[in-house]
Design an enzyme around this catalytic site. Structure first.
Site, PDB file in Angstrom:
ATOM      1  CG  HIS A  67     -14.532   6.527  11.156  1.00 36.82           C
ATOM      2  ND1 HIS A  67     -13.879   7.617  10.639  1.00 36.82           N
ATOM      3  CD2 HIS A  67     -14.492   5.573  10.205  1.00 36.82           C
ATOM      4  CE1 HIS A  67     -13.457   7.322   9.414  1.00 36.82           C
ATOM      5  NE2 HIS A  67     -13.820   6.091   9.124  1.00 36.82           N
ATOM      6  CD  GLU A  82     -11.041   2.945   8.499  1.00 40.06           C
ATOM      7  OE1 GLU A  82     -11.676   2.417   7.601  1.00 40.06           O
ATOM      8  OE2 GLU A  82     -11.300   4.083   8.934  1.00 40.06           O
TER       9      GLU A  82
HETATM   10  O1  G3P Z   1     -14.490   4.130   7.227  1.00 40.39           O
HETATM   11  C1  G3P Z   1     -13.765   3.909   6.066  1.00 40.39           C
HETATM   12  C2  G3P Z   1     -12.769   4.927   5.838  1.00 40.39           C
HETATM   13  O2  G3P Z   1     -12.349   5.735   6.831  1.00 40.39           O
HETATM   14  C3  G3P Z   1     -11.812   4.698   4.755  1.00 40.39           C
HETATM   15  O3  G3P Z   1     -12.103   5.714   3.870  1.00 40.39           O
HETATM   16  O4  G3P Z   1     -12.272   6.754   1.713  1.00 40.39           O
HETATM   17  O5  G3P Z   1     -10.116   5.759   2.426  1.00 40.39           O
HETATM   18  O6  G3P Z   1     -12.028   4.272   1.864  1.00 40.39           O
HETATM   19  P1  G3P Z   1     -11.592   5.612   2.380  1.00 40.39           P
END
Ligand code: G3P
Length: 233
Positions: free
Chosen positions: A97, A145
């Protein structure tokens, strides 16, 4: 192993938000279990490490660890090893992550450790390039992400659709067996639908769910939107 999951998939990373530790980890996981059952949608929860065993003992949805170290059992004080994740009742783990990055060699080792223990690997990547490298390592699931959108409430599926589609295309080409999710800023049912329309098989999200005033309502909207978008594919 990955057949313990189905798609579309909504993965909830609780991180270590105050709203999601201890009893709240169990409460939010039970809400996820209810929504999963009501909508027949696969929802994964990744509670804080210290709450993993309790959550896994109390809900019947897939529970993931947020991290695993590359070590075998032994003298590694404070580490999280795959054997213990499994013993706690989790069936998989998030790997690499953005908030818990690993070196490339360690990513390979962690994936191996998960495989040895029959655990599912959800590998996070941050760019299309790292997604290509990640796909070649054959994780079960890959989640792209962009770190700059994490926790912002600005959904990757709307702010950076081109990154999502490029990641989906790259994985299809390199290793089509890998399931692709996207995450960062996913906050509404519409954001989830858009992610699926871009070719992903679901989403990974954190803050919108953990901090929602009404988590059940939000997750229900997301589950419904995911199913609708999935049917239209
Ligand atoms: O692991 C999920 C994450 O990094 C995304 O976070 O708070 O933007 O949904 P968020």
């Amino acid at each position: 192993m990955a057949e313990k999951l189905s798609y579309p998939l909504i993965a909830l990373n609780f991180k270590v938000y105050l709203e999601a530790i201890g009893g709240n980890a169990v409460r939010l996981s039970k809400v996820a279990e209810e929504v999963s059952r009501e909508y027949d949608v696969c929802i994964v929860v990744a509670p804080p490490q210290l709450d993993l065993a309790q959550v896994a003992g109390e809900v019947r949805i897939p529970v993931f660890s947020q991290h695993v170290d590359p070590y075998k059992p032994g003298s590694y004080t404070g580490s999280i090893i795959a054997e213990d994740v499994k013993a706690a009742g989790a069936i998989g783990s998030i790997v690499n992550h953005s908030e818990r990055r690993l070196r490339l060699a360690d990513i390979g080792a962690v994936l191996e450790r998960l495989r040895e223990n029959g655990l599912i690997a959800l590998l996070c990547t941050d760019t299309v390039e790292t997604t290509k490298a990640g796909a070649a390592l054959s994780p079960d699931i890959l989640a792209i992400e962009p770190p700059e959108l994490i926790g912002t409430g600005i959904p990757v599926s709307k702010a950076k659709p081109e990154v999502v589609t490029a990641a989906v295309e790259a994985v299809k080409e390199i290793n089509p067996g890998v399931h692709v999710l996207c995450g960062a800023g996913i906050s509404t049912g519409d954001d989830v639908a858009r992610a699926i329309e871009l070719g992903t098989e679901g989403v990974l999200l954190a803050s919108a769910y953990v901090k929602a005033r009404d988590p059940k309502k939000l997750l229900s909207e997301m589950a419904e939107a995911a199913l609708k978008a999935w049917d239209k594919r």
